[in-house]
Design a protein around this motif. Structure first.
Motif: not given
Length: 361
Positions: A42-45, A68-71, A355
């Motif tokens: 999972y990754f949100r730019n 841990s999830l976004v840029r 998330k």
């Protein structure tokens, strides 16, 4: 409810019937963690500016999850929020609660941040106990999140157009199974402030608890009338989360009692909204692999299965009976605690909640 992994672990552990022991408990808890499926990528730019409230367990859990999830995730304080937003130019400013430590004019900062084209969101994690204050804040944000079911229509009726239910959760790095020292070992444990409903329950429990090793900790416990019977069990004052973890791990039974919602009962719930949703303590106790008996909130069954991975009570007599049962039935106690650990680790972490929040905004 995802329980297959736990049952497989319990079945593989030879000597399960030979009795309960601390080493065995920790071994089963570790096996449960090893059986958990890994998180999906999972990754949100995007860049997030997070403004915490000062609730250590929640602040740290949200911060770690976002990082841990976004840029990029920047953690800031309430007072310089506007200056930080101008400097960092985030895609989102996420405010936790907006109460207590926030300056009176902080909504002016939120307004200016929105005028800069930056999205804003608030997560109310103290609902419904401060509706007198949150009613004035909710329409100032692009998105409103609340852990309290009864507040969703409340905020919408006030004019907030983007309101979402986001339950509380646990930081599994802080609340987890661990070995305890002898000073943390108790038959029964309760940690929390002495709101009047809790005082009434423990005053009634006092004769029953007199022959047991009991830990009651928090503020305002001088309100008890049964001080003679409970004096040796009461530890006045705040216990930090890092130490609370030890007591949860060391207790055979941990009691969870939600605070009352009535205005004037240590609350600012002037709109008299009823509490339907469970508190963070529910998740935190479970994440320690501890046996929990909780009073009932109406959305409890959304997250746990009463009688399977969590135990409940409605009356003091029922609470006495269940404490007695689980103190003398070690296998059932461990089963319940480990099922609760499995459920919590799978479904109720701050990473899972963030998330959902990021998907909404």
């Amino acid at each position: 409810m995802k329980t297959v992994g736990y049952e497989a672990v319990a079945g593989e552990s030879g000597g399960y019937q030979q009795g309960y022991g601390e080493g065995y408990r920790l071994g089963v808890c570790e096996a449960i963690h090893q059986r958990l499926p890994g998180p999906e990528p999972y990754f949100r730019n995007m860049k997030v500016l997070f403004i915490p409230q000062g609730f250590q367990a929640i602040d740290q859990g949200v911060s770690a999850a976002l990082q841990s999830l976004v840029r990029e995730c920047t953690i800031g304080d309430a007072s310089p929020m506007l200056e930080l937003a101008k400097k960092e130019r985030p895609d989102l400013v996420l405010v936790l609660n907006g109460l207590h430590v926030f300056p009176e004019n902080h909504m002016d900062s939120v307004r200016q941040i929105r005028e800069m084209g930056i999205k804003t969101a608030v997560w109310f994690v103290d609902d419904p106990y401060f509706t007198q204050d949150t009613a004035l804040l909710c329409t100032g944000y692009d998105s409103v999140f609340t852990h309290e079911m009864s507040c969703i229509p409340f905020y919408r009726d006030l004019g907030a157009t983007n309101v979402h239910y986001l339950p509380l959760a646990v930081n599994p790095v802080m609340f987890k199974p661990q070995r305890c020292k002898p000073e943390h070992l108790y038959d029964v444990c309760f940690i929390g402030n002495a709101f009047w409903n809790r005082v009434a329950i423990f005053d009634e429990l006092a004769p029953f608890l007199n022959d047991k090793k009991v830990m009651i900790a928090g503020g305002f416990w001088e309100r008890l009338s049964q001080t003679r019977l409970l004096q040796r069990s009461v530890h006045m004052g705040f216990i930090p989360p890092e130490e609370t973890v030890h007591y949860y791990n060391g207790a055979k039974v941990v009691i969870n009692i939600h605070r009352p919602t009535q205005q004037g009962q240590d609350n600012r719930n002037s709109f008299q909204l009823h509490g339907e949703s469970i508190n963070p303590r529910t998740y935190e106790i479970s994440a320690c692999g501890a046996m929990q008996i909780t009073d009932i909130r109406s959305d409890l069954s959304r997250h746990y299965r009463p009688g399977y991975d969590i135990e409940t009570f409605e009356t003091v007599e029922e609470l006495k009976n269940k404490i007695t049962y689980y103190l003398t039935h070690e296998e059932e106690r461990l089963n319940m605690a480990c099922r609760s650990l499995w459920t919590t680790s799978q479904e109720h972490t701050f990473e899972s909640r963030m998330k959902s929040l990021l998907a909404y905004v």
